[in-house]
Design an enzyme around this catalytic site. Structure first.
Site, PDB file in Angstrom:
ATOM      1  N   ASP A   1       0.822  -1.212   0.000  1.00 18.19           N
ATOM      2  CA  ASP A   1       0.000   0.000   0.000  1.00 18.19           C
ATOM      3  C   ASP A   1       0.855   1.262   0.000  1.00 18.19           C
ATOM      4  O   ASP A   1       2.075   1.200   0.165  1.00 18.19           O
ATOM      5  CB  ASP A   1      -0.964   0.009   1.201  1.00 18.19           C
TER       6      ASP A   1
ATOM      7  N   ASP B   1      -7.413  -2.608  14.467  1.00 16.46           N
ATOM      8  CA  ASP B   1      -8.797  -2.913  14.081  1.00 16.46           C
ATOM      9  C   ASP B   1      -8.889  -4.174  13.206  1.00 16.46           C
ATOM     10  O   ASP B   1      -9.926  -4.441  12.604  1.00 16.46           O
ATOM     11  CB  ASP B   1      -9.432  -1.717  13.360  1.00 16.46           C
TER      12      ASP B   1
ATOM     13  N   HIS C   1      -7.178  -4.848  10.463  1.00 18.72           N
ATOM     14  CA  HIS C   1      -6.955  -4.705   9.014  1.00 18.72           C
ATOM     15  C   HIS C   1      -5.652  -5.369   8.572  1.00 18.72           C
ATOM     16  O   HIS C   1      -4.710  -5.499   9.352  1.00 18.72           O
ATOM     17  CB  HIS C   1      -7.015  -3.237   8.566  1.00 18.72           C
TER      18      HIS C   1
ATOM     19  N   GLU D   1      -9.669  -1.881   5.611  1.00 16.90           N
ATOM     20  CA  GLU D   1     -10.327  -1.540   6.868  1.00 16.90           C
ATOM     21  C   GLU D   1     -11.582  -2.403   7.063  1.00 16.90           C
ATOM     22  O   GLU D   1     -12.065  -3.023   6.108  1.00 16.90           O
ATOM     23  CB  GLU D   1     -10.715  -0.052   6.837  1.00 16.90           C
TER      24      GLU D   1
END
Ligand code: PGA
Length: 260
Positions: free
Chosen positions: A67, A136, A138, A143
């Site tokens: 990313d 979280d 991810h 997400e």
């Protein structure tokens, strides 16, 4: 999933680096999937040591990063281009032209994302993908609620991710809101997965990913569908795992297991 729990970050990093080195030693022109963030730094340090001291050779390898932030030029100290160069590429012998990182400054994101996917395919797919995990749950910037069959695309970061990553920027408002990221489907297409997690703030995400239901609310849980995923955790990140004794038992008994 094979869960490997190590007492310290350094031991976890060395064990994971050995997996990457084994892939490269078996297949010198391997395609490596790279990750950024603080977690894989120990792996990059150990791979660098192996390169310098043991001759681990990256000259035929190709790399694809997961990313990149949208809007940061490659020379920005918080861009993932800069991170990879500083923490890994400049220390080993990967030819520049074999390095692929999503562009955070393209004028046409959709076309770029399609091109990136095509490059991965044209190189024969990713042999081993390194991953961190967000608090979280991810993987890359997928997400919660990301499609589990998603491919490389533009994503809007979730607020907990912006909070987590604010530590690298002068102020929270400087954290980019958008990123270009491989999808969960892109990641699942890799032949081997090596996910790393350390620290107490990853304990819930690791337990959800390994022992929770497969759900887009924790995109790392999609790795339960992958035929060959290794989960490396230190004691703190493994703290919420209910089946910890079993994972340790498997590792203890591994040397005596029939060779497949
Ligand atoms: P970290 O990030 O390694 O900096 O904790 C992990 C991630 O968000 O994937």
């Amino acid at each position: 999933m094979e869960v490997v729990i190590k007492p310290s970050y350094d031991e976890m990093s060395c064990a994971a680096a050995k997996v990457i080195a084994d892939v490269l030693n078996t297949k010198p022109d391997a395609v490596l999937g790279m990750a950024t963030g603080s977690t894989p730094l120990g792996v990059y340090k150990e791979l660098t040591r192996m390169h310098k001291e043991e001759g681990l050779d990256f000259s035929q390898a190709t790399t694809f990063n997961l990313d990149e932030y949208v809007g940061l030029p490659i020379e920005h100290p918080q861009s993932y281009h800069y991170f990879m160069h500083e923490n890994f590429f400049k220390h080993v012998n990967i030819p520049k032209q074999n390095v692929y990182i999503p562009s955070g400054t393209t004028r046409n994101y959709r076309a770029f994302c399609d091109w990136y996917e095509q490059q991965i395919e044209d190189h024969g797919g990713i042999d081993v993908q390194i991953l961190g995990i967000g608090s979280d749950g991810h993987i890359a910037f997928n997400e919660p609620t990301s499609s589990l069959s998603s491919r490389t695309r533009l994503k809007t970061l979730a607020e907990p991710t912006i909070d987590d990553n604010a530590r690298f920027f002068d102020k929270r408002e400087d954290v980019p809101i958008y990123a270009i990221t491989m999808g969960v489907g892109t990641i699942l297409a890799a032949r081997q997965i090596v996910l790393l997690a350390n620290g107490k703030n990853k304990a819930k995400a690791i337990a959800d990913a390994v022992e929770g239901p497969v759900t887009s609310m924790c995109t790392a849980s999609a790795l339960q569908l992958h035929p060959s995923s290794l989960i490396f955790a230190d004691d703190d990140a493994a703290g919420n795992l209910k089946m910890r004794d079993y994972y340790d038992w498997i590792q203890e008994k591994k040397p005596g297991a029939p060779q497949v």
